[in-house]
Design an enzyme around this catalytic site. Structure first.
Site, PDB file in Angstrom:
ATOM      1  N   LYS A  22     -43.304  20.470-100.212  1.00  0.00           N
ATOM      2  CA  LYS A  22     -44.139  21.414-100.952  1.00  0.00           C
ATOM      3  C   LYS A  22     -44.001  22.828-100.378  1.00  0.00           C
ATOM      4  O   LYS A  22     -43.803  23.793-101.109  1.00  0.00           O
ATOM      5  CB  LYS A  22     -45.595  20.951-100.898  1.00  0.00           C
ATOM      6  N   ARG A  92     -53.500  21.773 -98.407  1.00  0.00           N
ATOM      7  CA  ARG A  92     -52.838  20.592 -98.972  1.00  0.00           C
ATOM      8  C   ARG A  92     -51.727  20.109 -98.052  1.00  0.00           C
ATOM      9  O   ARG A  92     -51.029  20.893 -97.429  1.00  0.00           O
ATOM     10  CB  ARG A  92     -52.231  20.925-100.332  1.00  0.00           C
ATOM     11  N   GLY A 101     -49.956  11.578-104.194  1.00  0.00           N
ATOM     12  CA  GLY A 101     -51.284  10.963-104.156  1.00  0.00           C
ATOM     13  C   GLY A 101     -51.595  10.229-102.869  1.00  0.00           C
ATOM     14  O   GLY A 101     -52.636   9.608-102.731  1.00  0.00           O
ATOM     15  N   MET A 103     -51.684  11.527 -99.712  1.00  0.00           N
ATOM     16  CA  MET A 103     -52.449  12.254 -98.698  1.00  0.00           C
ATOM     17  C   MET A 103     -53.430  13.201 -99.382  1.00  0.00           C
ATOM     18  O   MET A 103     -53.591  13.180-100.581  1.00  0.00           O
ATOM     19  CB  MET A 103     -51.499  12.953 -97.759  1.00  0.00           C
ATOM     20  N   ARG A 336     -41.019  20.347-107.539  1.00  0.00           N
ATOM     21  CA  ARG A 336     -40.219  19.411-106.744  1.00  0.00           C
ATOM     22  C   ARG A 336     -39.332  18.634-107.698  1.00  0.00           C
ATOM     23  O   ARG A 336     -39.596  18.603-108.907  1.00  0.00           O
ATOM     24  CB  ARG A 336     -41.124  18.459-105.963  1.00  0.00           C
ATOM     25  N   HIS A 454     -52.606   8.950-111.936  1.00  0.00           N
ATOM     26  CA  HIS A 454     -52.162   8.283-110.711  1.00  0.00           C
ATOM     27  C   HIS A 454     -51.369   7.023-111.034  1.00  0.00           C
ATOM     28  O   HIS A 454     -50.273   6.796-110.524  1.00  0.00           O
ATOM     29  CB  HIS A 454     -53.388   7.954-109.849  1.00  0.00           C
ATOM     30  N   ARG A 616     -17.649 -21.955 -99.351  1.00  0.00           N
ATOM     31  CA  ARG A 616     -17.965 -22.337 -97.968  1.00  0.00           C
ATOM     32  C   ARG A 616     -18.296 -23.829 -97.920  1.00  0.00           C
ATOM     33  O   ARG A 616     -19.047 -24.327 -98.762  1.00  0.00           O
ATOM     34  CB  ARG A 616     -19.160 -21.538 -97.469  1.00  0.00           C
ATOM     35  N   SER A 763     -15.465 -13.642 -92.725  1.00  0.00           N
ATOM     36  CA  SER A 763     -16.594 -13.136 -93.511  1.00  0.00           C
ATOM     37  C   SER A 763     -17.813 -13.129 -92.586  1.00  0.00           C
ATOM     38  O   SER A 763     -18.194 -14.170 -92.040  1.00  0.00           O
ATOM     39  CB  SER A 763     -16.833 -14.039 -94.718  1.00  0.00           C
ATOM     40  N   CYS A 830     -21.076 -11.533 -95.989  1.00  0.00           N
ATOM     41  CA  CYS A 830     -21.791 -12.290 -97.021  1.00  0.00           C
ATOM     42  C   CYS A 830     -23.235 -12.571 -96.632  1.00  0.00           C
ATOM     43  O   CYS A 830     -23.934 -13.282 -97.328  1.00  0.00           O
ATOM     44  CB  CYS A 830     -21.055 -13.576 -97.359  1.00  0.00           C
ATOM     45  N   TYR A 850     -14.633  -5.937 -98.375  1.00  0.00           N
ATOM     46  CA  TYR A 850     -15.638  -6.139 -99.424  1.00  0.00           C
ATOM     47  C   TYR A 850     -16.996  -6.455 -98.822  1.00  0.00           C
ATOM     48  O   TYR A 850     -17.100  -6.834 -97.655  1.00  0.00           O
ATOM     49  CB  TYR A 850     -15.213  -7.275-100.376  1.00  0.00           C
TER      50      TYR A 850
HETATM   51  C1  PEP Z   1     -25.201 -15.879 -92.881  1.00  0.00           C
HETATM   52  O1  PEP Z   1     -25.538 -16.536 -91.896  1.00  0.00           O
HETATM   53  O2  PEP Z   1     -25.219 -14.648 -92.902  1.00  0.00           O
HETATM   54  C2  PEP Z   1     -24.795 -16.551 -94.116  1.00  0.00           C
HETATM   55  C3  PEP Z   1     -24.341 -15.869 -95.142  1.00  0.00           C
HETATM   56  O3  PEP Z   1     -24.956 -17.878 -94.190  1.00  0.00           O
HETATM   57  P1  PEP Z   1     -26.343 -18.617 -94.428  1.00  0.00           P
HETATM   58  O4  PEP Z   1     -27.341 -17.585 -94.807  1.00  0.00           O
HETATM   59  O5  PEP Z   1     -26.104 -19.602 -95.515  1.00  0.00           O
HETATM   60  O6  PEP Z   1     -26.603 -19.242 -93.101  1.00  0.00           O
HETATM   61 MG    MG Z   2     -24.988 -18.607 -91.796  1.00  0.00          MG
END
Ligand code: PEP
Ligand code: MG
Length: 881
Positions: A22, A92, A101, A103, A336, A454, A616, A763, A830, A850
Site C-alpha cells: 500500500k 492503515r 481484510g 489487518m 494494487r 469481504h 513400479r 526416479s 515422483c 522430468y
Molecule cells: C516416494 O517415496 O516418494 C514415492 C513416490 O513412493 P511412495 O510414496 O509410494 O512411497
Molecule cells: Mg516411496
C-alpha cells in the site's frame, strides 16, 4: 540515525519490501501526479524492530513521526490537534504481500470532544463531524483496545430502530451526538478510563495496534494459507483524511480496472454516496454500480476513468483501486494489482499480451501456479442442472460449483469438515473472523454484501466458489436456518451454489470437468514453449492416466502397482499370495493375479498412447493387504482350506513394529522374487500385446523401489531379466525395456555411482527420502510439523516443499555420482513434491529430465517448470513481483 519513515513523495512502487504494497503504491501514485491525500509510511523495518527489540514505540521513532506530521500539516495548512480546523488521519496497515481484510484500519484519528466541534464548524456540517467521531471511537476501540465491535454495532442498530430508520445515513446529527456519548460510555466501562483525548496519544496507540495486528490469528492463518513468511512485518500508513461521508456530493468506492471474476476488459466497481471506507467492503449497505457515478457526478466519473487508464498502463496489470470523493473532489487511497480468479488471471494475462502491454514471459510469470487448481475443478453438469430446483439468486461473486451441507458459522463448518462432511458456509455476511470456516467450506453463501464485500474478495483470492448478496434468502444464524419465500432449510441440509451465475439450488448436483480450451489452452501452449522439464503423472488407473493426458502429461512417472491389488475381486488372491507357506501355494495365487495385472498394464498403455510409462513393482509392507477382523480371517481360512488359528498366527508373524522401515519394496522381492517376476511378466506381455496392435515404440520402464544397496538391486534385477527372457522365448518376440530404480533411501544417494551400474534410470522418491532423511515418519509427522511451522523452524513442511539444503543435497549427490557412472542416465522425481511449484523449480535447477505428479497437478507443474526456465534466463527475482 536509521530512517524508519518515508513521506509518500519519497517512495516508489519498487520499495514494496520496505514500504509494504500500500505504501509503495501510494508513493507511486503521488509521483505520477494522481490526487493522493498526503501522508507517510512507517516501514516494515520499524515493525520488525518493534517485535524484535522494542515492543513499544521508541523515542527516536516518535520524533520521526512528529517531523513527518509537521510536513503534512504544512502542505495542507491545517494542524493535527487543532480544535478549530483539525487535521485528521487514517492509520492503515500495509504488508509486503497484500492480505485483504486481514489487518486493521483506523479512520478519523485526531478527533476528540473539542476537535469534533471544530470539524463541524469548519465544514459547516455537524452531522458529518459526529458521524466521523462515532466511527472513530468504534474503530479505535475495536482495533487498538480490542473492545468487541458488537458492543457498538448493537447500539447503532438500537438507535436506528428507535428512530424508525434502516440506514445510518438517515440518523440526524443529534442522534449521532447521542451515539458518541453512548460509545464513550462503553469505552469507559471496558477500559476503566475515559476515551483518550490527546491526538498524539491516539496516534501512537493506533500505530502500535497496527503493528500488533500483524500477528492476530486471522493474519497468521492467511499467511500460512498463502505461504507468506511470518517475519516480514507490516508497514503502517498514516494518511491525511478525506471524507466520503460529507453528504450527497461525497462518497467512497472500490473499483477493478477489469472484471476480477472473469477478466473481461470492463471497469468493475461499486461505490456508496455519503459513506466512509469500510462501508463498501463490509457489505453493510448494498453499493451502486460504478456506472451510476456517470449520472450522479459526470465530471468526477470522467476524471476517474482517465485515472484508471493511467494506472493500468503504468502498472501494466489490472488494478484494484480505492477512492473517495469529498465534495465532488476525487482522491485515490490505494491501488494494487487486483486479486482475481484463475479464469480472470488467465484472460487478463492473455489479453495484456495481445494488447501489447506485456510479453508472454511476463504473462507466464504473473500466474501463481497453484491458482490453476481453480480451473481444473468441476462445474455443474448441464443435464443435471436442468432438473435441479433453483431456490434463490445472488451475485456471482467467485466462480465454480459447490455442493455441501449448510452450516451457519465458521466453527461448525470446521467441525463438520473434520467429520468428513462437505459444507457450505452460510452467513448473513462474512467478516475476517470467518476465515477458517471459509477455508474449510466447499463454498460460501451470504445474504448481504456486494461484489467487493469481504466474502467476495476473500473467496476469489482463495479460488473458492461464492454467491454473495443473496437477497432472496433470510439467514437466521441464531436458529441455524435459511428461509426463502417458499421454504426453510435447516443446518445439515444439502444445497448447491453456482458462483458463476449466482444461483442457489436445493440438494446436490452432479459435476463435470471444465473445458481446457480458449485462453487457457493458448496460455498453456505458451507455457510449453518455455519449459525444459518434461511433465509426467503419477497414475494407477487408465481413468487417471487419461485425465492426466488431457491435462498435458507426457508420460507416467509412477504407476503404483499396489493400488491395483486392493480391488475387491483381487484381494482374496493377493491375501493368498501373502500368507502362503510354500512357493507352490504362492505361485498358484500369483498365477491368478497375472492376467489381471496384464490387463491393468494393457489398459494403461492404451490410455497413454506411446508415451513413456514407468511401472513400479510392489512396494508397501505386505500386512497392509491382510485382514484384521476375525470374520475376514475366517473367510480367508475357509477359502484356503487352512485352520483359522494357524492363519491368524501367520498373519501375526507378518506384522511389523515399524513397517515403514520394514519388509517392503525390493526387500520383499529378495525374500519372494516370484512376486516381482509375475509383475515383470505382466508388464512385458502387455507391452508385446500393444506393440502388436501398432504401438511400435513402446518401451516399458520397470522401476524397483526402496533400493539402498547395489547388490540388492542386482539380485532383484537378475530375477526380473531372467523372467523377461523367458517371456521373449515363449512368445518368440521381444520389446525394448528399461530397468531403473527409485532413489528414496539416503544410502542410495551416497552410493548412486554404484547403483547406476545396474539402474538405467533414477526416479527420486522424495516422500521416503524426506522420511528417511529427517527420520520423520510420513504417517505421524503431520501431528507435530505444524509446531515447526508455528515456531518458524520450517516455513513449510518438508513433505510439501523439498528441503533443498538437506534432502535436496542428497539428490544433488545422487545426480553427480549417478551421472559419473552413466552420463545419460534418465532422471526424474515422483514424490509428492513433483507437483509443488517451488520443488518443481528446484528440480529444474538440478537438471532433472522430468517431474511426475498427480493428474490434477500436471498443468500446475507445467507452469511452474516454465516459470523456472524463464526466471533462470532472466535472473528474475521473485521478491520484485
Ligand atoms: C516416494 O517415496 O516418494 C514415492 C513416490 O513412493 P511412495 O510414496 O509410494 O512411497
Ligand atoms: Mg516411496
Amino acid at each position: 540515525m536509521s530512517k524508519y519513515i518515508y513521506s509518500f513523495h519519497e517512495g516508489t512502487k519498487d520499495m514494496k519490501s520496505l514500504l509494504g504494497g500500500k505504501g509503495a503504491n501510494l508513493a507511486e501514485m503521488t509521483n505520477i501526479g494522481l490526487p493522493v491525500p498526503p501522508g507517510f509510511t512507517i516501514t516494515t523495518k520499524a515493525c520488525t524492530k518493534f517485535y524484535a527489540e522494542e515492543k513499544t514505540l521508541w523515542p527516536e521513532l516518535k520524533e520521526e513521526i512528529k517531523v513527518h506530521l509537521k510536513e503534512v500539516e504544512e502542505s495542507l495548512g491545517k494542524k493535527f490537534s487543532d480544535v478549530e480546523n483539525p487535521l485528521l488521519f487514517s492509520v492503515r496497515s500495509g504488508a509486503v504481500f497484500s492480505m485483504p481484510g486481514m489487518m486493521d484500519t483506523i479512520l478519523n484519528l485526531g478527533l476528540n470532544d473539542t476537535a469534533v466541534i471544530g470539524l463541524a464548524n469548519s465544514t459547516g456540517n455537524e452531522r458529518f463531524a459526529y458521524d466521523s467521531y462515532r466511527r472513530f471511537i468504534q474503530m479505535f476501540s475495536d482495533v487498538a483496545m480490542e473492545i468487541p465491535k458488537v458492543r457498538f454495532e448493537s447500539l447503532l442498530e438500537d438507535m436506528k430502530e428507535n428512530k424508525g430508520v434502516t440506514n445510518d445515513t438517515e440518523l440526524s446529527s443529534d442522534d449521532l451526538k447521542e451515539l458518541v456519548e453512548l460509545f464513550k460510555e462503553v469505552y469507559k466501562e471496558e477500559m476503566n478510563e475515559d476515551f483518550p483525548q490527546d491526538p498524539m496519544r491516539q496516534l501512537e496507540l493506533a500505530i502500535e495496534a497496527v503493528f500488533a495486528s500483524w500477528n492476530n490469528p486471522r493474519a497468521i492463518i492467511y499467511r500460512k494459507l498463502n505461504d507468506i513468511p511470518h517475519d516480514l512485518g507490516t508497514a503502517v500508513n498514516v494518511q491525511s483524511m478525506v471524507f466520503g461521508n460529507m453528504g450527497d456530493t461525497s462518497g467512497t468506492g472500490v473499483a477493478f480496472t477489469r472484471n476480477p471474476a472473469n477478466g473481461e476488459n470492463k471497469l468493475f466497481g461499486e461505490f456508496l454516496i455519503n459513506a466512509q471506507g469500510e462501508d463498501v467492503v463490509a457489505g453493510i449497505r448494498t453499493p451502486n454500480h460504478i456506472d451510476k457515478l456517470k449520472d450522479i457526478m459526470p465530471e468526477v466519473y470522467n476524471e476517474f476513468i482517465d485515472a484508471t487508464k493511467i494506472l493500468e498502463e503504468h502498472y501494466k496489470d489490472m488494478q484494484d483501486i480505492e477512492f473517495t470523493i469529498e465534495n465532488k473532489k476525487l482522491f485515490f487511497l490505494q491501488t494494487r494489482n487486483g486479486k482475481r480468479t484463475a479464469q480472470a488471471a488467465i484472460n487478463v494475462a492473455v489479453d495484456l499480451v495481445e494488447e501489447g502491454l506485456i510479453t508472454k514471459e511476463e504473462a507466464i510469470l504473473r500466474i501463481e501456479p497453484n491458482q490453476l487448481n481453480q480451473l481444473l475443478h468441476p462445474n455443474f453438469d448441464e443435464k443435471s442442472l436442468k432438473n435441479a430446483e433453483a431456490i434463490a439468486k445472488g451475485l456471482p461473486a467467485s466462480p465454480g460449483a459447490a455442493s455441501g451441507k449448510v452450516y451457519f458459522n465458521a466453527e461448525d463448518v470446521v467441525k463438520a469438515k473434520n467429520r468428513g462432511e462437505r459444507c457450505i458456509l452460510v452467513r448473513q455476511e462474512t467478516s475476517p473472523e470467518d476465515i477458517e470456516g471459509m477455508i474449510s467450506a466447499e463454498g460460501i453463501l451470504t445474504a448481504r454484501g456486494g461484489m467487493t464485500s469481504h466474502a467476495a474478495v476473500v473467496a476469489r483470492g482463495m479460488g473458492k466458489c461464492c454467491v454473495a448478496g443473496c437477497n432472496d434468502i433470510r439467514v437466521d444464524e441464531e436458529n441455524k436456518i435459511i428461509k426463502t419465500k417458499t421454504m426453510t432449510l435447516k443446518e445439515g441440509e444439502f444445497i448447491s451454489i453456482d458462483g458463476s451465475t449466482g444461483i442457489v439450488y436445493l440438494g446436490e448436483i452432479e459435476k463435470v470437468l471444465p473445458e481446457l480450451s480458449g485462453n487457457f489452452g493458448k496460455f498453456m501452449e505458451w507455457v510449453d514453449e518455455f519449459r525444459k522439464l518434461k511433465i509426467r503423472t503419477n497414475a494407477d488407473t487408465p481413468k487417471d492416466a487419461a485425465q492426466a493426458v488431457v491435462f498435458g502429461a507426457e508420460g507416467i512417472g509412477l504407476c503404483r502397482t499396489e493400488h491395483m491389488f486392493f480391488d475387491d475381486e483381487r484381494i482374496p488372491a493377493v491375501r493368498r499370495m501373502i500368507v502362503s507357506s510354500s512357493l507352490e501355494e504362492r505361485k498358484e495365487a500369483l498365477d491368478q493375479l497375472l492376467p489381471m495385472q496384464r490387463k491393468d498394464f494393457y489398459e494403461i498403455y492404451k490410455a497413454m498412447g506411446e508415451r513413456s510409462v514407468t511401472i513400479r513393482l510392489l512396494d508397501p509392507p505386505l500386512h497392509e493387504f491382510l485382514p484384521t477382523k476375525d470374520e475376514e480371517i475366517k473367510d480367508l481360512s475357509d477359502s484356503m482350506n487352512i485352520d483359522f488359528d494357524e492363519l491368524k498366527d501367520r498373519i501375526e508373524n507378518i506384522a511389523e513394529v515399524n513397517p515403514m522401515l520394514g519388509h517392503r519394496g525390493c526387500r520383499l522381492a529378495v525374500t519372494y522374487p516370484e512376486i516381482y517376476r509375475m509383475q515383470a511378466r505382466a508388464i512385458i506381455e502387455a507391452a508385446l500385446d500393444v506393440k502388436n496392435e501398432g504401438f511400435e515404440n513402446i518401451k516399458p520402464e520397470i522401476m524397483i523401489p526402496l533400493v539402498g544397496h547395489k547388490k540388492e538391486l542386482k539380485y532383484v534385477k537378475d530375477e526380473i531379466v531372467e523372467e523377461i527372457s523367458q517371456v521373449f522365448e515363449e512368445r518368440e518376440e521381444s520389446v525394448e525395456y528399461l530397468i531403473g530404480t527409485m532413489i528414496e533411501v539416503p544410502r542410495a544417494c551416497v552410493t548412486a555411482d554404484e547403483i547406476a551400474e545396474e539402474a538405467e534410470f533414477f526416479s527420486f522418491g522424495t516422500n521416503d527420502l524426506t522420511q528417511m532423511g529427517f527420520g520423520f515418519s510420513r504417517d505421524d509427522a503431520g501431528k507435530f510439523l505444524s509446531d515447526y511451522e508455528d515456531k518458524n523452524i520450517f516455513t513449510k513442511s518438508p513433505f510439501e516443499a523439498i528441503d533443498r539444503d538437506g534432502v535436496g543435497k542428497l539428490m544433488k549427490i545422487a545426480i553427480e555420482l549417478g551421472t559419473k557412472t552413466r552420463p545419460d542416465i534418465h532422471l526424474g522425481i515422483c514424490g509428492e513434491h513433483g507437483g509443488d511449484p517451488s520443488s518443481v523449480e528446484f528440480c529444474h535447477v538440478l537438471g532433472l529430465d522430468y517431474v511426475s505428479c498427480s493428474p490434477y497437478r500436471v498443468p500446475i507443474a507445467r507452469l511452474a517448470a516454465a516459470q523456472a526456465a524463464i526466471r533462470e534466463r532472466t535472473n528474475y527475482n521473485q521478491n520484485d513481483k
